[in-house]
Scaffold this motif. Structure first.
Motif, short mmCIF file in Angstrom:
data_model
loop_
_atom_site.label_atom_id
_atom_site.label_comp_id
_atom_site.label_asym_id
_atom_site.label_seq_id
_atom_site.Cartn_x
_atom_site.Cartn_y
_atom_site.Cartn_z
N VAL A 114 34.76 46.18 57.94
CA VAL A 114 34.01 45.91 56.71
C VAL A 114 34.41 44.54 56.17
O VAL A 114 35.59 44.28 55.94
CB VAL A 114 34.31 47.00 55.66
CG1 VAL A 114 33.48 46.75 54.39
CG2 VAL A 114 34.02 48.39 56.22
N GLY A 115 33.41 43.69 55.97
CA GLY A 115 33.65 42.39 55.34
C GLY A 115 32.58 42.16 54.29
O GLY A 115 31.55 41.56 54.56
N VAL A 116 32.81 42.72 53.09
CA VAL A 116 31.78 42.62 52.04
C VAL A 116 32.29 41.82 50.84
O VAL A 116 31.77 41.95 49.74
CB VAL A 116 31.26 44.02 51.61
CG1 VAL A 116 30.47 44.66 52.73
CG2 VAL A 116 32.40 44.94 51.17
N GLY A 117 33.33 41.02 51.06
CA GLY A 117 33.79 40.14 49.99
C GLY A 117 35.15 40.50 49.45
O GLY A 117 35.76 41.49 49.86
N GLY A 118 35.61 39.68 48.52
CA GLY A 118 36.93 39.87 47.93
C GLY A 118 36.88 39.75 46.42
O GLY A 118 35.86 39.35 45.86
N ARG A 119 37.98 40.12 45.80
CA ARG A 119 38.12 39.97 44.35
C ARG A 119 39.41 39.23 44.06
O ARG A 119 40.45 39.59 44.61
CB ARG A 119 38.25 41.35 43.68
CG ARG A 119 36.99 42.14 43.60
CD ARG A 119 37.16 43.31 42.62
NE ARG A 119 36.03 44.22 42.76
CZ ARG A 119 36.06 45.32 43.48
NH1 ARG A 119 37.16 45.67 44.12
NH2 ARG A 119 34.99 46.09 43.56
N PRO A 120 39.35 38.21 43.19
CA PRO A 120 40.60 37.51 42.86
C PRO A 120 41.58 38.44 42.16
O PRO A 120 41.18 39.26 41.32
CB PRO A 120 40.15 36.37 41.94
CG PRO A 120 38.78 36.71 41.49
CD PRO A 120 38.19 37.64 42.51
N LEU A 121 42.86 38.34 42.55
CA LEU A 121 43.89 39.22 42.01
C LEU A 121 44.44 38.64 40.70
O LEU A 121 45.41 37.88 40.71
CB LEU A 121 45.00 39.40 43.04
CG LEU A 121 44.64 40.31 44.22
CD1 LEU A 121 45.59 40.13 45.38
CD2 LEU A 121 44.61 41.78 43.80
N THR A 122 43.80 39.00 39.60
CA THR A 122 44.16 38.43 38.30
C THR A 122 44.59 39.50 37.29
O THR A 122 44.92 39.17 36.15
CB THR A 122 42.97 37.66 37.70
OG1 THR A 122 41.86 38.58 37.57
CG2 THR A 122 42.53 36.51 38.59
N ALA A 123 44.58 40.78 37.69
CA ALA A 123 44.79 41.88 36.73
C ALA A 123 46.12 41.77 35.96
O ALA A 123 46.19 42.15 34.79
CB ALA A 123 44.71 43.22 37.45
N LEU A 124 47.15 41.24 36.62
CA LEU A 124 48.48 41.14 35.97
C LEU A 124 48.44 40.27 34.72
O LEU A 124 49.32 40.35 33.87
CB LEU A 124 49.49 40.52 36.94
CG LEU A 124 50.05 41.37 38.07
CD1 LEU A 124 50.89 40.50 39.00
CD2 LEU A 124 50.88 42.52 37.54
N PHE A 125 47.44 39.40 34.63
CA PHE A 125 47.43 38.38 33.57
C PHE A 125 46.33 38.63 32.53
O PHE A 125 46.14 37.83 31.63
CB PHE A 125 47.26 36.99 34.20
CG PHE A 125 48.20 36.80 35.34
CD1 PHE A 125 49.55 36.57 35.11
CD2 PHE A 125 47.77 36.94 36.65
CE1 PHE A 125 50.43 36.46 36.16
CE2 PHE A 125 48.65 36.83 37.71
CZ PHE A 125 49.99 36.59 37.46
N LYS A 126 45.66 39.77 32.69
CA LYS A 126 44.55 40.09 31.79
C LYS A 126 44.99 40.06 30.33
O LYS A 126 46.02 40.62 29.97
CB LYS A 126 43.99 41.47 32.14
CG LYS A 126 42.50 41.53 31.88
CD LYS A 126 41.84 42.69 32.61
CE LYS A 126 40.34 42.68 32.32
NZ LYS A 126 39.70 41.36 32.57
N GLY A 127 44.22 39.36 29.51
CA GLY A 127 44.54 39.31 28.08
C GLY A 127 45.66 38.33 27.73
O GLY A 127 45.95 38.12 26.56
N GLN A 128 46.30 37.75 28.75
CA GLN A 128 47.40 36.80 28.47
C GLN A 128 46.98 35.35 28.67
O GLN A 128 47.57 34.45 28.09
CB GLN A 128 48.61 37.10 29.38
CG GLN A 128 49.18 38.51 29.21
CD GLN A 128 50.45 38.67 30.03
OE1 GLN A 128 51.50 38.16 29.66
NE2 GLN A 128 50.35 39.36 31.15
N VAL A 129 45.98 35.13 29.53
CA VAL A 129 45.48 33.76 29.76
C VAL A 129 43.96 33.76 29.69
O VAL A 129 43.33 34.79 29.96
CB VAL A 129 45.88 33.20 31.16
CG1 VAL A 129 47.30 32.77 31.23
CG2 VAL A 129 45.57 34.19 32.24
#
Length: 439
Positions: free
Chosen positions: A262-277
């Motif tokens: 399966v190659g249907v795309g990716g998501r940037p891994l930003t969850a750790l910084f949600k609401g901080q930047v």
């Protein structure tokens, strides 16, 4: 008795993430001068940074397959391989197999899954992307064995093991983008019966026009790869061992499958910084120096949404070339600030490329406006060579070329950067590559 306090470690600089950007940032730090013990790379992966593109190409070759330490960074851009020993020699700490589960930017503290804490003065966020999985959407049977994804070396090893276990079997590739095209070719070379499935009217729709896709779809078909367009996989059957046996499509067709990739795309891994930047367009918003809204915190590679000077807008770019260059830019900025110097703004020219079978293309610039196809895009040609210009507001803003020489590829890059005016689109079509040679 109280448990021993979890380990707490302090560094001047921390790079969070151990992918391509981390390797190039480490090399730039070493070049600019870094004292032993000042810099740490914290990575979830068990190995030192490596060139990710090798996973969908050389790693899957049936003969002379690429293996570590062969493709550690920075070998992908003609630099030296940074082996684990290199980091030790430079006094750079590689903290591997370590997942950070909490980032507190206010206290400059990262906390790992095992409770270890790491403090920093300056943080480079290089977390990259995670793959989008069919299980995320609750697709029936998507957790069956041998339904595989490709993001890291562990995924690649699983794929190699599956290819050996299901030798000369049937493979279904879900997705018609980069990964879909590269892995279809790799499985075909390994003697699998390959079918690609994607919902769009043609492959790589984010970049390819119908004229460009016509060539690759025909070329793949001539190699024996079957292509099913305009539908998606809605479920999978498995045998008693839980191994996938078939992919069920929305249009009612059922495809036999020993392996599904399966190659249907990716998501940037930003969850750790949600609401901080501050964030924008799915990434962490940065300035032209890759500094986020939090001073001393930088974002590079896939996770950064940065000002693209050439087009005067904020963009996020998922490509190895930008991962390398943004890493070097951020480190130069950090070191220049320390010595009171300045660095030029990042002025990136978008660049994408791919190789599969005997074909190889490069693209520079922006694929907006009217496309002008030139050259021979017949899939049956012995030496195919063709391309496309994109013309917007009377200027060439993007160029694609299949089968170009090194000089020709440099010429199309110059065109995309210079954005020359075009008076007559029909003349441009006739002139083809000659136009680029004159710029």
């Amino acid at each position: 008795m109280a448990a021993a306090a979890a380990e707490a470690r302090q560094f001047k600089y921390v790079i969070l993430g151990g992918g391509v950007a981390a390797g190039y940032a480490a090399r730039e730090f070493a070049k600019q001068g870094v004292n032993p013990g000042e810099l740490a790379i914290i990575s979830k992966e068990p190995v030192a940074p490596y060139e990710r593109p090798a996973l969908s190409k050389g790693y899957l070759f049936p003969q002379n397959a690429a293996r570590l330490p062969g493709f550690h960074t920075c070998v992908g851009s003609g630099g030296e391989r940074l082996l684990p020993e290199w980091y030790s020699e430079k006094g750079i700490e590689l903290i591997l197999s370590t997942e950070i589960v909490k980032a507190d930017l206010a206290s400059k503290t990262l906390t790992s899954a095992t409770g270890a804490t790491f403090t920093y003065e300056i943080l480079l966020i290089a977390t990259g992307s995670s793959v989008i999985k069919l299980t995320d959407f609750g697709v029936q049977g998507a957790e069956s064995n041998n339904i595989l994804y490709l993001r890291d070396i562990a995924d690649a090893d699983k794929l190699v093991a599956a290819m050996q276990a299901k030798k000369d079997g049937k493979a279904v590739i879900v997705g018609g983008g980069y990964i879909g095209l590269e892995l279809s070719a790799a499985l075909k070379i390994n003697n699998f019966d390959v079918t690609m499935v994607y919902p769009e009217p043609w492959c790589m729709p984010r970049l390819f026009t119908s004229g460009i896709a016509h060539f690759y779809e025909g070329y793949y078909a001539n190699k024996g790869i079957k292509i099913v367009k305009g539908t998606v996989a809605v479920g999978f059957d498995a045998d008693a061992n839980g191994d996938v046996t078939a992919a069920k499509l929305k249009d009612g067709r059922v495809l036999e499958a020993d392996i599904v990739i399966v190659g249907v795309g990716g998501r940037p891994l930003t969850a750790l910084f949600k609401g901080q930047v501050a964030d924008e367009k799915g990434g962490l918003k940065t300035d032209a120096f890759f500094e986020t809204s939090v001073p001393g915190v930088y974002a590079i590679g896939d996770v950064a949404t940065f000002p693209m000077k050439l087009y005067n807008e904020q963009r996020r770019v998922e490509h190895v070339d930008h991962a390398r260059k943004s890493a070097e830019q951020a480190v130069r900025v950090i070191k220049a600030k320390e010595s009171g110097e300045s660095v030029a703004e990042y002025d990136y020219l978008p660049y994408f490329y791919s190789r599969s079978f005997d074909v190889a293309w490069q693209f520079y610039g922006d694929n907006v406006g009217d496309d002008v196809l030139f050259g021979d895009n017949d899939p049956a040609s012995a030496k195919p060579k063709f391309g496309s210009y994109w013309v917007k507001d009377g200027k060439v803003v993007g160029v694609f070329l299949e089968g170009g020489s090194a000089e020709e590829n440099q010429a199309i890059a110059r065109v995309a950067r210079a954005q020359p005016a075009v008076a007559d689109v029909e003349a441009l079509k006739q002139e083809g590559l000659e136009f680029a040679a004159k710029v």
